[in-house]
Design a protein around this motif. Structure first.
Motif, PDB file in Angstrom:
ATOM      1  N   GLY A  39     -11.681 -32.683 -14.170  1.00 26.36           N
ATOM      2  CA  GLY A  39     -12.757 -32.897 -13.113  1.00 26.36           C
ATOM      3  C   GLY A  39     -11.846 -33.309 -11.448  1.00 26.36           C
ATOM      4  O   GLY A  39     -10.727 -33.406 -11.522  1.00 26.36           O
ATOM      5  N   ASN A  78      -7.672 -33.484 -16.162  1.00 24.86           N
ATOM      6  CA  ASN A  78      -8.574 -34.309 -16.509  1.00 24.86           C
ATOM      7  C   ASN A  78     -10.002 -33.825 -16.369  1.00 24.86           C
ATOM      8  O   ASN A  78     -10.907 -34.662 -16.262  1.00 24.86           O
ATOM      9  N   ASP A  90      -6.370 -30.717 -11.696  1.00 22.13           N
ATOM     10  CA  ASP A  90      -6.802 -29.354 -11.993  1.00 22.13           C
ATOM     11  C   ASP A  90      -7.828 -28.972 -11.007  1.00 22.13           C
ATOM     12  O   ASP A  90      -7.982 -27.711 -10.783  1.00 22.13           O
TER      13      ASP A  90
HETATM   14 MG    MG Z   1      -8.772 -33.703 -11.912  1.00 18.76          MG
END
Ligand code: MG
Ligand code: ADP
Length: 569
Positions: free
Chosen positions: A475, A473, A446
């Motif tokens: 972060g 996730n 992400d």
């Molecule tokens: Mg991540």
């Protein structure tokens, strides 16, 4: 009167004459006409949303096709944004030619619009950086940039175009035509070095071939397959060396990587540097007495970190053919029943068991292994996998197989995050123009997605059917769940308490794609993931983005060595 040509036309025609087929860029003053002239000359122009991504894309076409892509940028900030792409290409040894508009002639140092010392700025990030001094000089400077980007160790080159030269005109008859530079000359290794390397290989107890992305770039797949199968030697690909030989080849020992590196007594190193990615070729990750047979076309690379037992200077494909002759002469083959093969096979089986146990966990949210297990089952074998993100890339590398050469693009030697969408756009453009119809699947963390997220608009605009999987996730490395985030919001100023690694929990990256007309999916379970991926893969018209919400604390399985160990240096 003779026909007149503009500077823009000369740039475009010169690039085309040098067989540059793709141009990625962002137009503005003073280079709009260059992009238009490129299209008129038959170059495919892909307008991007950030120069960095444009340069990543241009360099990826260089890696995929062996001929540099062009990156077209405006002066000052435009060029500076492209420097990241040039640096990445140079560090990866990929050819790319950046064309930058700049201030007018005789305006240098005058405080002109977006003025910057561009030729000087590019020197650190390129093999060649120059500004043609006249319209007549453009064809030869472009030829030199294209040639330099491909010859020797490939890399980035820069050509600066004075703004007032773009629309200036000259009689065509005054411009010397420079014909296409040939593919790089190929050199063989010295005969005595081949003889020595063959005898060291034959005497090895625990031999290992390492296949790097130089072997992929050097198109050594056919000779290498013959060599591996004739010699019976185990091989290990580096991340982008994956697919030169298929990951499911019986001689592939990728699943026993640490063990293979640690215990090998002879390593045949084919187009890979003994840098951080290969733990510098030194203890504790390698045997201190390991004999390296180093194959590279760059003489300065020989001996970096480890002095090779034999230096084989030249083209990998040619040298593998030479080695094959040497090994083949007396029908020698490394036996398949050695202790070494036993050790490697045991380790492969043990590692497979651990990964499979994690993959089969049926918890919601999913962990990385579960996601990649199901993704790998559904991906077509001939797809190009683009991958970036920390855990996403590392775990994905071990679980997503490659079966064809140059079918994996990732953060590479420079460890650059943000390359994924540009690479995917480049791969999709090449696929379309070569009518190969192979899927481009972009597996992103992400955080990694965020660096160039707006390039989904580029994918939608050109109808490039890329499948993006965001393994989310919440972060960088790891994140927190939505409830914890809400608690933190109540506790006070997030800028002082939110862990720097966190990103917005459960951010709707899928809606970024739907905003531009692509398909977006939000998935939490195995079933949702499989359905979304199947639907995405069946759509050849539009790009898709599957936002996979995983456990924000999901991690890699226990590692034998901490990351980037360099303890005794
Ligand atoms: Mg991540
Ligand atoms: P990896 O990331 O797979 O470890 P590297 O980028 O570190 O690979 O190394 C690639 C090496 O391959 C570079 O040192 C480069 O000089 C070399 N190389 C590139 N093309 C060829 C070729 N055709 N023949 C020989 N060596 C090559």
């Amino acid at each position: 009167m003779d026909e007149e040509v503009t500077g823009a036309q000369l740039i475009a025609e010169s690039l085309k004459a040098q067989k540059v087929e793709y141009m990625f860029g962002i137009v503005g003053v003073p280079i709009i006409e260059v992009a238009m002239a490129a299209q008129a000359a038959g170059i495919k122009y892909i307008g991007m949303r950030n120069e960095q991504a444009a340069c990543y894309a241009a360099s990826a076409t260089g890696y995929l096709t062996g001929r540099p892509g062009a990156c077209l940028v405006v002066s000052g900030p435009g060029l500076i944004h492209a420097l990241g792409g040039m640096a990445n290409a140079n560090v990866n040894c990929w050819p790319v030619v950046v064309i930058g508009g700049s201030s007018d002639q005789n305006q240098e140092t005058a405080g002109a619009f977006q003025e910057f010392p561009q030729v000087e700025a590019c020197r650190l990030y390129s093999k060649f950086s120059a500004r043609p001094s006249s319209l007549e000089a453009i064809p030869s400077v472009i030829e030199k940039a294209v040639r330099t980007s491909m010859y020797g160790r490939p890399g980035a080159c820069y050509v600066d175009i004075a703004g007032d030269m773009v629309n200036a005109k000259v009689d065509r008859s005054q411009v010397r035509v420079v014909s296409c530079c040939p593919s790089p000359p190929v050199s063989l290794a010295d005969h005595s070095a081949i003889t020595e390397a063959v005898s060291v290989l034959k005497a090895a107890k625990r031999p290992l071939i390492i296949i790097g992305k130089g072997a992929a770039y050097g198109r050594a797949e056919t000779s290498l397959r013959e060599f591996v199968e004739m010699s019976g030697l185990p091989f290990l690909p580096t991340p982008m060396g994956k697919g030169v030989l298929p990951d499911d080849h019986p001689n592939c020992v990728a699943a026993a990587r640490s063990r293979a590196l640690l215990q090998a007594d002879v390593v045949l190193l084919l187009g890979a540097r003994l840098n951080w990615m290969l733990h510098f070729g030194q203890p504790p990750r390698f045997d201190p007495n390991v004999k390296i047979l180093q194959v590279d076309l760059c003489p300065e690379e020989m001996g970096n970190n480890v002095r090779p037992a034999v230096a084989l200077l030249g083209d990998i494909n040619a040298i593998v053919t030479q080695l094959l002759e040497g090994v083949h002469k007396d029908g020698w083959k490394y036996p398949s029943d050695t202790e070494w093969w036993g050790t490697l096979k045991d380790k492969i089986a043990a590692n497979a068991k651990i990964s499979m146990a994690m993959a089969l966990q049926s918890t919601v949210p999913m962990n990385y292994y579960t996601v990649f297990h199901h993704v790998s089952q559904l991906l077509p074998q001939d797809c190009i996998i683009v991958s970036e993100g920390a855990n996403t890339m590392d775990i994905g590398r071990t679980m997503l197989n490659n079966y064809l050469p140059r079918h994996r693009l990732d953060a590479g030697t420079f460890g650059t995050m943000g390359v994924g969408l540009g690479f995917a756009i480049a791969a999709a453009a090449v696929e379309r123009s070569e009518n190969r119809n192979q899927r481009i699947v972009c597996v992103e963390g992400d955080s990694a997605f965020g660096f160039s997220g707006m390039e989904v608009e580029t994918m939608c605009r050109y109808n490039l059917p890329v499948v993006i999987i965001v393994v989310n996730n919440n972060g960088i490395y790891s994140g927190v769940d939505p409830e914890t985030w809400k608690e933190m919001e109540k506790m006070g100023d997030l800028t002082t308490i939110a862990p720097p690694v966190t990103l917005l929990p459960e951010a709707r990256y899928d809606e970024v794609m739907t905003a531009f007309g692509g398909r977006g999916y939000l998935v939490r379970t195995v079933e949702e993931l499989r359905n979304a991926l199947q639907q995405s893969l069946s759509d050849w018209e539009k790009p898709s983005l599957i936002n996979v919400l995983i456990d924000p604390s999901s991690d890699r399985k226990q590692q034998e060595f901490p990351w980037l160990t360099r303890s005794n240096l």
